[in-house]
Motif scaffolding. Structure first.
Motif, mmCIF file in Angstrom:
data_model
loop_
_atom_site.group_PDB
_atom_site.id
_atom_site.type_symbol
_atom_site.label_atom_id
_atom_site.label_comp_id
_atom_site.label_asym_id
_atom_site.label_seq_id
_atom_site.Cartn_x
_atom_site.Cartn_y
_atom_site.Cartn_z
ATOM 1 N N ILE A 194 51.231 -87.473 51.776
ATOM 2 C CA ILE A 194 50.073 -87.971 52.135
ATOM 3 C C ILE A 194 48.885 -87.075 52.243
ATOM 4 N N VAL B 135 46.486 -90.781 59.829
ATOM 5 C CA VAL B 135 47.021 -91.920 59.127
ATOM 6 C C VAL B 135 45.732 -92.748 60.280
ATOM 7 N N ARG C 251 41.559 -91.304 60.459
ATOM 8 C CA ARG C 251 40.908 -90.543 59.089
ATOM 9 C C ARG C 251 40.152 -91.132 58.920
#
Length: 389
Positions: free
Chosen positions: A43, A190, A193
């Protein structure tokens, strides 16, 4: 649970089977943690690639990581466990808990001061680790370091609490907390951001790491309730066992410090090459650490309290047998892993990292670093392992 017998009672009978069984259980839990860590890196690579913002983050993370490994975390745990375990072996539970309380308050004061100095002076200190003329932002690196430096204090306390748990052969938190740490970071990046519109959202990663470290510490503190441990206020600077703990930290600090210092030096010199080099070196290092984290950390974590009790009993023969078992297990697993990664470095990098913003042109930065890294895989594997990250 009796402090004098809880750990010792299980030691001494069938050490080979117990070490192998505990290692297998710890390896499974650690394996899930490393998978989560791999997802975290995928990620991160997808979001941040080898952009200069991630290089700034890499250096901002490596400096507090170096400090925590020099003064706390694994070094503290490795030095504390033998002394604490010896007191439990001798039935001196109250003295053992007083030692733990003294070390706790000393580390809280000392690491709190170090953390405060680095936070306040980050804009002076952090640019020193960036090469002159580099496009990596010194101000961004300093800002990220200010977010990340509280991790030094948190990991110091966590290292002590985990050491207490391991002295009682409680390995669950040591195995599971890294998994939770990675999951919290993934969720944090996640979720956070999209709310950061400058610097590529890299501050979301730093905040997520800080939050995950807090969760990790809370897990260790909660687990202490199962062994009826109560932290008191004790600050006996003159206790010889306290001095013994900090003297024992020196060789472990040197061993761990070399690994982390080498990583930081590589990143610092990398800034002289181009803005993406520190990020690329970090990605290669994460692949190199994957098999080591799954296998050698599991073996060493399970073996260390057993060795401490055998040392307390002056059981030299038992220590030799235990070390031989651990070394055979580590070499059996890591030598093939090193060969595999040396041969297949490029496809491994493509498979793991080539997603999102990480494109084919970035992969060429990684394989040479990876080839050099796997050559020395067995050397750090026999040291006391790092417990985080």
């Amino acid at each position: 649970m009796s402090g004098s017998t809880s750990g010792a009672g299980r030691d001494g009978e069938r050490p080979h089977g117990r070490v192998a069984r505990n290692t297998a259980i710890f390896s499974i839990a650690t394996g899930f943690s490393r998978i989560a860590g791999l997802v975290r890196e995928i990620i991160a690579a997808s979001f941040f690639s080898t952009f200069r913002q991630y290089s700034a983050f890499t250096i901002a993370f490596q400096v507090p990581n170096l400090v925590s490994n020099l003064f706390a975390n694994a070094a503290l745990s490795a030095a504390f466990v033998p002394v604490f375990t010896e007191l439990l072996q001798e039935g001196r539970r109250r003295e053992a808990f007083r030692l733990a309380s003294t070390v706790f308050w000393i580390m809280l004061i000392a690491l709190g001061a170090i953390t405060a100095v680095f936070i306040l002076a980050a804009h002076v200190i952090m640019p020193l680790f960036i090469g002159a003329g580099s496009s990596v932002s010194g101000s961004l690196t300093a800002g990220l370091a200010q977010v990340l430096f509280p991790v030094v204090l948190l990991l110091g306390i966590n290292g002590l609490l985990v050491g207490i748990l391991q002295s009682y052969d409680h390995f669950g938190i040591a195995a599971l907390s890294p998994l939770v740490w990675n999951v919290v970071i993934i969720a944090g990046v996640v979720i956070l951001r999209p709310h950061f519109h400058s610097d590529g959202g890299i501050y979301a990663y730093a905040i997520a790491i800080l939050a995950a470290t807090v969760v990790q510490l809370l897990m260790a503190a909660a687990a202490l309730q199962s062994i009826d441990f109560r932290l008191g206020f004790s600050l006996d600077w003159h206790d010889p066992r306290v001095r013994q703990v900090f003297l024992l930290m020196l060789p472990v600090t040197i061993g761990l410090g070399i690994v982390n210092l080498d990583q930081l030096i590589n990143s610092t010199f990398g800034t002289l090459v181009n803005s993406g080099a520190p990020a690329a070196i970090n990605y290669a290092f994460r692949i190199y650490m994957l098999p080591q984290g799954m296998f050698s950390v599991a073996v060493a974590t399970v073996l260390f309290p057993t060795l401490s009790r055998q040392a307390a009993r002056r059981d030299g023969a038992g220590m030799r047998r235990a070390v031989a078992i651990g070394m055979r297990q580590i070499n059996l697993l890591l030598i093939p892993a090193a060969a595999f990664l040396m041969v297949l470095a490029t496809p491994v990098v493509r498979l793991i990292y080539q997603h999102g913003n990480f494109q084919r042109r970035h992969e060429r930065l990684d394989p040479p670093d990876l080839d050099r890294a796997v050559l020395v895989r067995d050397q750090p594997a026999v040291r006391r392992p790092q417990t985080c990250c």
